[in-house]
Design an enzyme around this catalytic site. Structure first.
Site, mmCIF file in Angstrom:
data_model
loop_
_atom_site.group_PDB
_atom_site.id
_atom_site.type_symbol
_atom_site.label_atom_id
_atom_site.label_comp_id
_atom_site.label_asym_id
_atom_site.label_seq_id
_atom_site.Cartn_x
_atom_site.Cartn_y
_atom_site.Cartn_z
ATOM 1 N N SER A 73 0.789 -1.238 0.000
ATOM 2 C CA SER A 73 0.000 0.000 0.000
ATOM 3 C C SER A 73 0.820 1.286 0.000
ATOM 4 O O SER A 73 0.246 2.369 -0.102
ATOM 5 C CB SER A 73 -0.970 0.005 1.182
ATOM 6 O OG SER A 73 -2.043 -0.875 0.936
ATOM 7 N N GLU A 169 -5.552 -3.603 -6.243
ATOM 8 C CA GLU A 169 -5.791 -4.218 -4.932
ATOM 9 C C GLU A 169 -6.832 -5.335 -5.053
ATOM 10 O O GLU A 169 -7.793 -5.191 -5.794
ATOM 11 C CB GLU A 169 -6.309 -3.158 -3.949
ATOM 12 C CG GLU A 169 -5.319 -2.073 -3.609
ATOM 13 C CD GLU A 169 -4.260 -2.526 -2.623
ATOM 14 O OE1 GLU A 169 -4.192 -3.742 -2.303
ATOM 15 O OE2 GLU A 169 -3.496 -1.665 -2.182
ATOM 16 N N SER A 240 1.318 -3.426 3.783
ATOM 17 C CA SER A 240 1.573 -4.786 4.263
ATOM 18 C C SER A 240 1.037 -5.781 3.249
ATOM 19 O O SER A 240 0.131 -5.477 2.470
ATOM 20 C CB SER A 240 0.921 -5.026 5.628
ATOM 21 O OG SER A 240 -0.483 -4.875 5.553
#
Length: 291
Positions: A73, A169, A240
């Site tokens: 991120s 994502e 992460s």
């Protein structure tokens, strides 16, 4: 005349000795920092990458700074910056609203999920991505600028030849060892972050907005910030992923000092390893000790 010459010689000699003596701790400190980072890495059982830029004198502390690490991120900073850059020529862009559907939801959407069947502005999406690491927000921003390749192209416009965004994502977080997708190096990210937050990569108002959003981050208290004095101001973006990948990139304002740029990337050999924000905090403490 002799007294004056003797005095000048004494002053010059004193200054020379001061410089020579002063240079010993400098080199020793650099070696000491490298040793401490290596020991931290050894104890953690993972791979650590660090890049610190002290903007007061442009000095740097680098550790595995040219190796590739999965960004996870932390790549959201680049996506938001790409939107901000676009807004320079489209003044009303950040007010543009984007529809949020239930089908948009992925693994982590703390802000966007509250707006399902509604809309969010690009400004709201940017804030959600940077301050809450909202993945739907990131995907909407990526889509708005034309996809992952367009975010990479923006990085190239900034002179960053290392950054690459390949996916959206949440798949960009797989962090598979040796996989070049969605990676950068600590050195490259540090220089780009400096250009975006302290340099001329963005217009004045766009740069100020990026910094404001980063200062408002809610996810970084246990990472870089935890290794710094409480009086220092931090604007950061964490990340992460799989393999215990744990990242944080920050612009830091020490009290009464010039800003610092700090990038900390960490990953581990086990696919299901736990995140290690404590490693990032320790790295931050090591490289800023004495500043």
């Amino acid at each position: 005349m002799v007294k004056k010459s003797l005095r000048q010689f004494t002053l010059m000699a004193t200054a020379t000795v001061t410089l020579l003596l002063g240079s010993v701790p400098l080199y020793a400190q650099t070696a000491d920092v490298q040793q401490k980072l290596a020991e931290l890495e050894r104890q953690s059982g993972g791979r650590l990458g660090v890049a610190l830029i002290n903007t007061a004198d442009n000095s740097q502390i680098l550790y595995r700074a040219d190796e590739r690490f999965a960004m996870c991120s932390t790549s959201k900073v680049m996506a938001v910056a790409a939107v901000l850059k676009k807004s320079e020529s489209e003044p009303n862009l950040l007010n543009q609203r984007v529809e949020i559907k239930k089908s948009d939801l992925v693994n982590y959407n703390p802000i966007a999920e509250k707006h399902v069947d509604g809309t969010m502005s690009l400004a709201e999406l940017s804030a959600a991505a940077l301050q809450y690491s909202d993945n739907v927000a990131m995907n909407k921003l990526i889509s708005h600028v034309g996809g992952p390749a367009s975010v990479t192209a923006f990085a190239r416009q900034l002179g960053d030849e290392t950054f690459r965004l390949d996916r959206t994502e949440p798949t960009l977080n797989t962090a598979i060892p040796g996989d070049p997708r969605d990676t950068t190096s600590p050195r490259a990210m540090a220089q780009t972050l400096r250009n975006l937050t302290l340099g001329k990569a963005l217009g004045d108002s766009q740069r100020a907005q990026l910094v404001t959003w980063m200062k408002g981050n809610t996810t970084g208290a246990a990472s870089i910030q935890a290794g710094l004095p409480a009086s220092w101001v931090v604007g950061d973006k964490t990340g992460s992923g799989d393999y215990g990948t744990t990242n944080d990139i920050a612009v830091i304002w020490p009290k009464d000092r010039a800003p610092l740029i700090l990038v900390t990337y960490f990953t581990q050999p086990q696919p299901k390893a736990e995140s290690r924000r404590d490693v990032l905090a320790s790295a931050a403490k090591i490289v800023t000790n004495g500043l």
